[in-house]
Every structure is written in structure tokens, then in C-alpha cells.
Design an enzyme around this catalytic site. Sequence first.
Site, PDB file in Angstrom:
ATOM      1  N   THR A 842       3.322  22.576  39.150  1.00 29.22           N
ATOM      2  CA  THR A 842       2.235  22.298  40.165  1.00 29.22           C
ATOM      3  C   THR A 842       1.779  20.896  40.077  1.00 29.22           C
ATOM      4  OG1 THR A 842       0.494  23.558  40.113  1.00 29.22           O
ATOM      5  CG2 THR A 842       2.301  24.987  41.448  1.00 29.22           C
ATOM      6  N   CYS A 843       0.780  21.079  39.104  1.00 29.10           N
ATOM      7  CA  CYS A 843      -0.005  19.669  39.272  1.00 29.10           C
ATOM      8  C   CYS A 843       0.624  18.422  39.057  1.00 29.10           C
ATOM      9  CB  CYS A 843      -1.114  19.388  38.464  1.00 29.10           C
ATOM     10  SG  CYS A 843       0.467  19.860  36.715  1.00 29.10           S
ATOM     11  N   PHE A 844       2.300  17.794  38.800  1.00 25.44           N
ATOM     12  CA  PHE A 844       2.588  16.805  38.862  1.00 25.44           C
ATOM     13  C   PHE A 844       3.841  17.410  40.085  1.00 25.44           C
ATOM     14  CE2 PHE A 844       1.682  17.952  34.134  1.00 25.44           C
ATOM     15  CZ  PHE A 844       1.019  16.262  34.393  1.00 25.44           C
TER      16      PHE A 844
END
Length: 876
Positions: A842-844
Amino acid sequence: MSISELSSSSGRALDALLRMVLQNNRVSAHLLALDNSSHEKKSRKASSHSYLDVMSPPAKKPRVKVPTTPLPPSTPLPPSTPTTPSTPLASSIAASSSHALATPSKDKSQNEPTMLRIPPNAPLSFLIHLLTEKLYLERVHHFETLVHLLEVVVVHASTLDVKPVTKTPPPPASASSGSVASSSSQAPLSPPTAPATPSAVPTTPTATSLTSAPSATPLPSSSPAPQQQTTTDTTPSTSNSGKISVLTHFELTLAQVKAITDILSRDGSSLQPFQKITHIVLKLAVNEKNKAQFSSQMSNNVMQLSHELTGEFLRFSNQMSIAQAQPKPEASRDTEAIAVSFATAPHTHEAKLLRLLRTLHTSVFRESARTIDLSHLWDALSKCLSALEMFLQDRALVSPIFLRFLPVLEALFVVHDTTATDDRTSTLSTQEPAEITVASTQFLDSQPHALDEANQGLLAEFGEKHRRAINMYVRHSPQLLNSSMRLLLHRPQLMDFDNKRGWFRSQLRKQREQQPHGTVRIRVRRSHIFFDSYNALHPRAPEQCKGRLNVTFVGEEGIDAGGVTREWFLALSREIFNPDYCLFKPSSKQNQTFQPEPRSYINPEHLHYFKFVGRVIAKAIYDGHLMDAYFTRSFYKHMLGVQLKFEDMEAIDADYYNSLKWILENDITGVIDETFSTEMDDFGIMKVVPLKPDGENIPVTNDNKKEYVRLICERRMTTAIQTQIEAFLKGFYEIIPRSFVSIFNENELELLISGLPDIDIDDLRANTEYVGYTPSSPVVQWFWRVCSEMDQEEKARLLQFATGTSKVPLDGFKSLQGMNGPQKFQIHKVGAQDFRLPTAHTCFNQIDLPEYPSAEVLRERLLYCIREGHEGFGFG
């Protein structure tokens, strides 16, 4: 109507019914024992008559004088009195009562009335006998009336308790009283009987007295009896209050048990008589012998019906499989003909089986019912549903073909429901815990695609396999969640979001109907919307806040018909996250989701503000409004009371999460120099906070690194903001009970608060980057085809799975944010392993997509992943 009034009314109806039956069968008038006038007179003199006689021991039976003179015109009877009954019913009545006819004494005149003995259990036995007569089974009105009368008799008898018998040791025997003492020792449970008087009807001497009867007058004695120490006779059926139910002494014959249980296997469309029969069975099963016979008889009926249904289902599934194996045009035509023929064929076994299993799986019979093996039936049902799902895969599943299997599917849930009560009407408790607790962090060794223990077992496997069909049934009949399929509320992972939301709305609607609330009028200034709203709502009681809102913006004209309130919710939700209030802070660098600010204590009123925010969020859900409020996964889990996991740390601080992940996966000996402590930035002042007692002096090693990761995650996601979370939850639960929202997961709770977004798949596709794939790769083409076929809920789940939130940027997906600023949606290739599930970072804004062999495999893996991905499979 009180029990006594109901008993009296049903007593008169019972007498009328007995008169009618006896008259229709030309039974002699001398057999007519229950005369209305005498019945009412006896009821006034001794409450142990009529229904009490149903349960009286047959030791000594009362003699009722039947006059030879004609009865009043209000009681018409046939003129003739044949000595032999002319019908089978009359023969049965005469046979069951033949021992009760008494021969007149020789020294009595022939003109004196004939004496008749009535069996004490005559009314109940007689009504049960009528359950075998075609006259009452073939006519619906007669059948329902008979069942109602039987229920009234049984229920009234169940309200009567028998006092524990007191045993008085006999006095020392003497020459003059030797015979009396001998008689007493042979029958210690029989009290003396008062001498009969001409003006009184003799009562039946019993060994026990009923608590509902008037207290008897002490019998006169020629000499005062010496005081003796008494002891109470207790039995295993004695209740905690020292009372014994009258029904514990009443035993049914096998024929009577069969007559009652066969009703549950009877054809019929009205549900009420069968519910009454179930009620009757549960009342009579207080006697252990009756209970064993009922259980055995119903179990035999269940097995017989299940084998018949299994044969029908297997024949149908085999026919469907053969038809579907043909070429496409012929297969479609033949399968539809087979399915329609099966659905329209006469079928009643399904409903009969459901009635029997509902009765068997009450608290009375549940232990014995567990020995019944119906796995053959569930396998056959699964094959049928699979065949129909394949046949109707391109159409809506709401079809009469599917509805034939509904009773058997209900039976499956009834059998596996160990939480149900006898009435099967209650759902989830609305009682809140006395103290609000914050969920702890659960550290798990992540195993790829490991299923949760709650998903194990036959029901979980069946539910996952036929999730679409189950939700179709619930969508068609939402009341199933409050009856036979209520187990879904305890296994919400099997339910779709729209079904959960429908049940949730129905519970809130019931609350509003039970306790209506007035209108809450508030006036706010747009420039001070947060503080004006706080001052207007915070002092009010929780019940007042549930009333209908009427909002007025100062200096603006307009009547609030719903639109002004909707605008107030949206404007207030944006103001809640104003950094000047120091209540919430954005997570990581994405600036998309928020969680409480650990340093909010800088504002002395911060806990009151958090409680107010909790009320506002809950009020928006309660009224069906949406808010522009998106929180971290961990904060949603706190709202649901769900344990946090290590993977939830990624949404808060992706860099720190990756560091902790490296520690877990590698040997840290001589690499890191950490202790069980962490540093906290207190407005420029760095403070050391121990994670456990004396933690700053305990080094982190390979042996204790898992404990360190668990404690540091718990500190960041829970401990540091615990007071803020508790204040928020206190305000939230004042409006919406925790049990109502517990059926949702954290992703669904976000959709409940913020709504389903309008997701443009074409816009997402246009702003996607590929690593290892190209836009023309078959897997990529299949991926976008599956996405375009998703409904709004599934699209929102996909966006949540890939980015951590369902929020769509205002400028479209070209403005999608990542850990380091703008970051487009990415699809990465991870190899040809069709058994793997897609994973997300989710961070990317990244999905790792294996190279699947077909579009069908990709669809199955992707849909499963976006539904279950919130459980934290793997490290992502």
C-alpha cells in the site's frame, strides 16, 4: 389474557370439542363426563380439577354422577344410546375408558344416577389421540384448532408445580394403632383423605399438592398429633426453588409420541401450527422418558427424509452435469429444462426436514442431535448449488430454481448453530461492556495464505464455496439473519457488504421505533463550525443526540430538509482534521488517512473533543450520512475491537515497518544495538520510553526480537494514543452499540463511514505503470477485464487492497499519492505460480500479480484476495 383466563376459555372450548366428537360418533350420553356447568362449579371448589386432573396420578379416580334425566336443550345429544360404539374413534374412546365405568352398588336403587370414572389424563390423551384422526388432519381449521387446544392444555400444565413432599416419621406403633401404622408404612406418600360429603364432589387423593391450588384446610383430629421433625423429599427433577414441574410425572406412550412428531413431518403451508407442536414437544420433554422417545422418533424421521432428499439431489446434479457436458446450444437448452422441471416438481421433504431439525437443535435435544450425521445431504446440496451456479453464472441468482434448496440450506445453518436459543429470534446482544478496552497488538508468524481458525470446518468450507448463493438467499429474504441463518452474524466473513449494511440499518431502525427521539436544533457559524457544533452537542445526553438534526448556518437563509445537515457533516468532517486542533495527524507521507495525535494532550480539553468526534462519526452513520473522514486500518480495528497485527504498521510508517520486517527475517547478532525502549518527540524534547519494566537495560537479541517488534508496534498503534482512543470510542458507542458494527471488517467500516466511491476503471488503467508486464500482456488484459466486471463494492475493495484506502483523489488517479509523494498505480510480475494469491504494497500503490494460466484463475484469486486481504496474509 392471563393464564387463568386463557385456561378457563380453552376449558370451555375443550368441553365443546369433546361434546362435538362424542355426539358425532354416537357415544352414549352416559360417557359425557365434562359438562360445562359442573366443570365451572368444580373449578370454583377445587382448582385441581379439569386441567389439573390431566396430570393427577391414577391411584384413585373421581366418581362423577351423570343424571339419567335428559340434558338441557343447550346440550343436544343423539336420542339413542347404543351400547356399542359405531366408529373407530368411539371404540378407542370406549376402550380407553372402559376400566372407568363403575357398576352401581347392589343396595342402591335402579333410579340412582350411574357412576362414571374419568381417567385423570383423559383431556390430554384424548387430544393427542385426535391427532391421528383424518377428520382433524385433513381440514385446516379443525387441525389448527386442535393443535391450539393441545398447546393450551400442555402450557397450562407446565405452569403448575408440585410441592416437595414432607415425610413425617410415624409415631411408635401401639396395639390399638398397629394396623394404621402398618398402612402408613406401606404408602408413606399418601396423605389422609377427608370423608366425602353429599354436597361435595370427592377429590382425587394424591401424593403431592399443586402450588397453584388453594391451601387445604387442616383435617380435624381426635387427638393432637405429636410434633415430629420433618424432612423434604427431593428428586433430580427438583428445581432450584424446590419445586417440581407437574409434567415430569406425565409419560407418553410410543404411539402418542409418534402421533405428535408425525405432525412435524406433515404437509402444510401454515407455519404457526408447527411452531405450536414444537412448543408442545419441548414442554412434554421435561419427562426424561418422553424426551428420549421424542429424540429417537425425530432422529429416525430426519434420517429417512435426508436419504430421500440426497437421492433426489444427486439425480438432479448428475443430470445437470451430463447436460452441461454437451455442446453449448444443446447444453443451455437441456440444463434449463432440467432445472425448471426440478424446481416445479412437487416437493415437501425440504420443509419437513427443516422443521424437525429446528426442534432437535433446541437446548432440550441438542446433545442427542449432535450424533446425527448429515454429511451425505450437505455434499449433495453442494453439488446441486455448484451445478446451478455454473448454469446461472451470467445471470442473477434470484431464481425459483434456487429457492427450492433454501430450506435445506437453512437446515445446514441450524445444525451448525451452537449459539442459538430455543426461540432462534435473538441476534447479537446490544449490551455494551462496562469498561471500554482498547484492542491489543497480535504478533503472528506470517504464513502465506494461511486461513484463520474460524474459517475451518464444514460450514466455513461450504460457505466460502457457495458464498454467492448464500448471499443471494439473504438478499432475497433478509429476515433469515434473524432466524435460521443467524449464524452468519457470528461468521460475518461469509456475508457481502450490502447484506451486512442491510442488517445493520434494520437494527438501527428497530431502535428508533422502540424509543423515538425528538428534533435536535443547532445553529453554527461556518467560520467556527467545530467549536459551535461541540458546544451544541457535547452537553446533550446520548439519547438526545439520536434525535433528528436540524442545522442552521448563521447568516444564511435556507430550510433544512436534509441538504443542510448533509453539508454540515461534510464541512465538519474536514474541520476535524485541522492540524491547529492537534487531534489527528496524517499517516506516513501519503496524507490520505489519519490517526490520533499522541501529543494532543497539549490541549487540556482534548479528550472531550475526541469524545465529541466519536459522537459525530457515529451520528453520521446513525442518520445515514457520509463523512469525508478516512482513518488508518489500525484505528478502524480499534473501533471494531479487533486485534491489531504487525502488517497494520505499514499504513502508519512504511519505512519503520520495513526496518522491523528486516529484523524479523535476518540474524541481528552484532548488527543492531537496540534495547526494549523507544524515543518520543515531545515538541522538540526527545524522551526515552521503556517498552517493558527496565526495558532500556534489556538488549534486543535473536531470541527476543519477536517480543520487541510486538511491543514497539503496540506502542506506536495503541499505547501512545490509548486515552484518545478510549475517549473517541466512548462517544461512538453512546450512539451505536459496538455489537452492531462488529459484523463489519475495517475495510467495510470505512465504506460505511465514507461511502462507496465512484471509481473509474478507465482512469485507473490510464494511470498505471507495469514492471515485468506490458499493457498487452494476457495477464494484464485479463486483469482489466475482471476489474471492469466488478461492482462498486468490489472496485472499492480493490482500491483499498492496493492503496490502503477507498478514497479517490479529487483530480483522479493521476494524483494518487505514495510514500514519497505522487505515485501511480503499479502492477508487478512475480512469476508463474497459479497457487499464489496477489499481494499488495500500500505504501507504493502496488499489486504483485502472478502470471496465471487463465482469466478464470485470475478472477478467483483476485476476488478472494480483495475480500480476505484485510486478514494480513503474508507480509505484503
